[in-house]
Write a protein that holds these residues in place. Structure first.
Motif, mmCIF file in Angstrom:
data_model
loop_
_atom_site.group_PDB
_atom_site.id
_atom_site.type_symbol
_atom_site.label_atom_id
_atom_site.label_comp_id
_atom_site.label_asym_id
_atom_site.label_seq_id
_atom_site.Cartn_x
_atom_site.Cartn_y
_atom_site.Cartn_z
ATOM 1 N N PRO A 66 0.812 -1.217 0.000
ATOM 2 C CA PRO A 66 0.000 0.000 0.000
ATOM 3 C C PRO A 66 0.853 1.278 0.000
ATOM 4 N N TRP A 67 2.154 1.141 0.138
ATOM 5 C CA TRP A 67 3.056 2.291 0.110
ATOM 6 C C TRP A 67 3.199 2.783 -1.325
ATOM 7 N N ARG A 68 3.420 4.078 -1.490
ATOM 8 C CA ARG A 68 3.607 4.672 -2.814
ATOM 9 C C ARG A 68 5.014 5.238 -2.920
ATOM 10 N N ARG A 69 5.533 5.216 -4.134
ATOM 11 C CA ARG A 69 6.849 5.793 -4.400
ATOM 12 C C ARG A 69 6.683 7.100 -5.148
ATOM 13 N N GLY A 70 7.659 7.944 -4.989
ATOM 14 C CA GLY A 70 7.669 9.191 -5.721
ATOM 15 C C GLY A 70 9.055 9.795 -5.678
ATOM 16 N N VAL A 71 9.192 10.940 -6.312
ATOM 17 C CA VAL A 71 10.454 11.675 -6.296
ATOM 18 C C VAL A 71 10.157 13.054 -5.744
ATOM 19 N N ASP B 180 7.748 15.785 -7.017
ATOM 20 C CA ASP B 180 8.181 16.358 -8.285
ATOM 21 C C ASP B 180 7.253 15.859 -9.388
ATOM 22 N N HIS B 181 7.071 16.678 -10.403
ATOM 23 C CA HIS B 181 6.235 16.334 -11.550
ATOM 24 C C HIS B 181 7.086 16.289 -12.812
ATOM 25 N N CYS B 182 6.685 15.464 -13.752
ATOM 26 C CA CYS B 182 7.366 15.375 -15.035
ATOM 27 C C CYS B 182 7.213 16.712 -15.759
ATOM 28 N N THR B 183 8.300 17.212 -16.322
ATOM 29 C CA THR B 183 8.240 18.490 -17.043
ATOM 30 C C THR B 183 7.570 18.350 -18.401
ATOM 31 N N THR B 184 7.419 17.123 -18.885
ATOM 32 C CA THR B 184 6.777 16.896 -20.178
ATOM 33 C C THR B 184 5.280 16.666 -20.040
ATOM 34 N N CYS B 185 4.879 15.716 -19.177
ATOM 35 C CA CYS B 185 3.457 15.348 -19.103
ATOM 36 C C CYS B 185 2.787 15.726 -17.782
ATOM 37 N N GLY B 186 3.558 16.144 -16.779
ATOM 38 C CA GLY B 186 2.989 16.553 -15.498
ATOM 39 C C GLY B 186 2.712 15.427 -14.520
ATOM 40 N N LEU C 43 7.384 9.147 -11.131
ATOM 41 C CA LEU C 43 8.800 9.299 -11.427
ATOM 42 C C LEU C 43 9.629 8.322 -10.604
ATOM 43 N N VAL C 44 10.758 7.900 -11.166
ATOM 44 C CA VAL C 44 11.736 7.101 -10.440
ATOM 45 C C VAL C 44 13.085 7.786 -10.590
ATOM 46 N N CYS C 45 13.865 7.741 -9.534
ATOM 47 C CA CYS C 45 15.178 8.367 -9.521
ATOM 48 C C CYS C 45 16.213 7.261 -9.401
ATOM 49 N N ARG C 46 17.174 7.254 -10.349
ATOM 50 C CA ARG C 46 18.226 6.245 -10.287
ATOM 51 C C ARG C 46 19.463 6.720 -11.037
ATOM 52 N N LEU C 47 20.612 6.441 -10.480
ATOM 53 C CA LEU C 47 21.902 6.704 -11.096
ATOM 54 C C LEU C 47 22.014 8.093 -11.726
ATOM 55 N N GLY C 48 21.620 9.101 -10.973
ATOM 56 C CA GLY C 48 21.792 10.466 -11.431
ATOM 57 C C GLY C 48 20.796 10.951 -12.452
ATOM 58 N N GLU C 49 19.696 10.214 -12.632
ATOM 59 C CA GLU C 49 18.664 10.667 -13.548
ATOM 60 C C GLU C 49 17.276 10.352 -13.002
ATOM 61 N N VAL C 50 16.301 11.085 -13.507
ATOM 62 C CA VAL C 50 14.905 10.898 -13.118
ATOM 63 C C VAL C 50 14.146 10.505 -14.378
ATOM 64 N N GLU C 51 13.382 9.409 -14.290
ATOM 65 C CA GLU C 51 12.603 8.930 -15.430
ATOM 66 C C GLU C 51 11.126 8.963 -15.100
ATOM 67 N N CYS C 52 10.328 9.403 -16.054
ATOM 68 C CA CYS C 52 8.876 9.405 -15.913
ATOM 69 C C CYS C 52 8.347 8.084 -16.428
ATOM 70 N N ARG C 53 7.631 7.375 -15.591
ATOM 71 C CA ARG C 53 7.058 6.098 -16.008
ATOM 72 C C ARG C 53 5.812 6.279 -16.873
ATOM 73 N N ALA C 54 5.263 7.470 -16.897
ATOM 74 C CA ALA C 54 4.071 7.722 -17.715
ATOM 75 C C ALA C 54 4.443 7.967 -19.175
ATOM 76 N N CYS C 55 5.442 8.820 -19.426
ATOM 77 C CA CYS C 55 5.772 9.178 -20.815
ATOM 78 C C CYS C 55 7.172 8.767 -21.241
ATOM 79 N N GLY C 56 8.012 8.319 -20.288
ATOM 80 C CA GLY C 56 9.344 7.852 -20.635
ATOM 81 C C GLY C 56 10.421 8.925 -20.678
ATOM 82 N N GLN C 57 10.072 10.175 -20.411
ATOM 83 C CA GLN C 57 11.057 11.256 -20.441
ATOM 84 C C GLN C 57 12.114 11.019 -19.369
ATOM 85 N N VAL C 58 13.385 11.215 -19.722
ATOM 86 C CA VAL C 58 14.492 11.042 -18.782
ATOM 87 C C VAL C 58 15.251 12.358 -18.720
#
Length: 109
Positions: free
Chosen positions: A19-24, A47-53, A57-72
């Motif tokens: 039931p826990w949620r992840r975010g950035v 934080d919100h995706c700058t492309t789709c809002g 988001l997931v944060c890994r190895l110095g980058e943030v990826e949006c699971r909704a639209c794939g923007q990194v």
């Protein structure tokens, strides 16, 4: 990793998905416990995706990826130093209790 709002520690669910949620938040991966999800618009604090809002988001190895639209994108600032176990009050007691349950013995000398 504890809940970023209240500090509660995550436990494994009895059955089914957690039931826990992840975010950035501030370019760091965070968890939100079920209690902090109730009655609040906690997604506004993430934080919100700058492309789709989206906030998926997931944060890994110095980058943030949006699971909704794939923007990194690259992390905008250097990650903070991880919290050491000595900075977490009660962690040693929780570990001792878990070992006691697992081993069936008293962990105190």
């Amino acid at each position: 990793m504890p809940c970023y709002r209240c500090g509660a520690r995550q436990t494994d669910p009895d059955r089914g998905p957690s039931p826990w949620r992840r975010g950035v938040r501030a370019d760091r991966q965070v968890l939100i416990c079920p209690g902090c999800q109730r009655g609040r618009d906690w997604a506004r604090e993430l934080d919100h995706c700058t492309t789709c809002g989206a906030t998926m988001l997931v944060c890994r190895l110095g980058e943030v990826e949006c699971r909704a639209c794939g923007q990194v994108r690259a992390v905008e600032r250097a990650p903070e130093t991880p919290v050491s176990p000595s900075d977490s009050p009660g962690l040693s007691e929780e570990v001792a209790a878990a070992l006691s349950r697992l081993l069936g013995s008293d962990p105190t000398p």
